[in-house]
Design a protein around this motif. Structure first.
Motif, PDB file in Angstrom:
ATOM      1  N   CYS A  39      -2.702   0.155  -4.018  1.00  0.00           N
ATOM      2  CA  CYS A  39      -2.320  -1.190  -3.576  1.00  0.00           C
ATOM      3  C   CYS A  39      -1.678  -1.879  -4.778  1.00  0.00           C
ATOM      4  CB  CYS A  39      -3.532  -1.958  -3.079  1.00  0.00           C
ATOM      5  SG  CYS A  39      -3.205  -3.683  -2.663  1.00  0.00           S
ATOM      6  N   GLU A  61       0.832  -1.202   0.000  1.00  0.00           N
ATOM      7  CA  GLU A  61       0.000   0.000   0.000  1.00  0.00           C
ATOM      8  C   GLU A  61       0.867   1.252   0.000  1.00  0.00           C
ATOM      9  OE1 GLU A  61      -2.011  -2.935   2.966  1.00  0.00           O
ATOM     10  OE2 GLU A  61       0.010  -2.257   2.423  1.00  0.00           O
ATOM     11  N   CYS A  98      -4.759  -3.197   2.342  1.00  0.00           N
ATOM     12  CA  CYS A  98      -5.427  -3.892   1.249  1.00  0.00           C
ATOM     13  C   CYS A  98      -5.249  -5.383   1.448  1.00  0.00           C
ATOM     14  CB  CYS A  98      -4.953  -3.434  -0.121  1.00  0.00           C
ATOM     15  SG  CYS A  98      -3.298  -3.883  -0.585  1.00  0.00           S
ATOM     16  N   TRP A 127     -10.260  -3.329   0.838  1.00  0.00           N
ATOM     17  CA  TRP A 127      -9.599  -2.400   1.753  1.00  0.00           C
ATOM     18  C   TRP A 127     -10.246  -2.547   3.129  1.00  0.00           C
ATOM     19  CZ3 TRP A 127      -5.300   0.450   0.801  1.00  0.00           C
ATOM     20  CH2 TRP A 127      -4.940   0.637  -0.533  1.00  0.00           C
TER      21      TRP A 127
END
Length: 124
Positions: free
Chosen positions: A22, A6, A95, A36
């Motif tokens: 991500c 991320e 993520c 997320w």
């Protein structure tokens, strides 16, 4: 195997916007469901948004209309566009990925792969 990284977090004021990225490794990124999550200090990790391989999306109620999840498969990257940020959005954002859209896509344990997180801080 998928590795996720991320980026894009930071310190902003209420009402500002941020876009989280991500970046994923692997040749089959387009087949993965990407989600997320976020975790505020002293709280459990919570679902924010998810996008399937077919770009079907779901959001938690508190971010609907403000956040948008998307993906760019040729670039092996997913995004979380966050607008109208509020102090309560302050958290570490993670993520996550899995090969299929989980039946219970809001659950942390449904996702096999996780990034290291990026801090988002929203001041009032």
């Amino acid at each position: 195997q998928v590795q996720l990284v991320e980026s894009g977090g930071g310190l902003v004021q209420a009402g500002d916007s941020l876009r989280l990225s991500c970046a994923a490794s692997g040749r089959t990124f387009s087949r993965y469901t990407i989600a997320w999550f976020r975790q505020a200090p002293g709280k459990e990790r919570e679902f924010v948004a998810v996008i399937s391989w077919s770009t079907m999306t779901y959001y938690t109620d508190s971010v609907k209309g403000r956040f948008t999840i998307s993906r760019d498969n040729p670039k092996n990257t997913a995004f979380l566009q966050m607008n109208s940020l509020k102090p309560e959005d302050t958290a570490v954002y993670y993520c996550a990925a899995d090969v299929e859209m989980p039946s219970y896509y809001t659950r942390v344990r449904e996702y096999a792969y996780w990034g290291q997180g990026t801090q988002v801080t929203v001041s009032s």
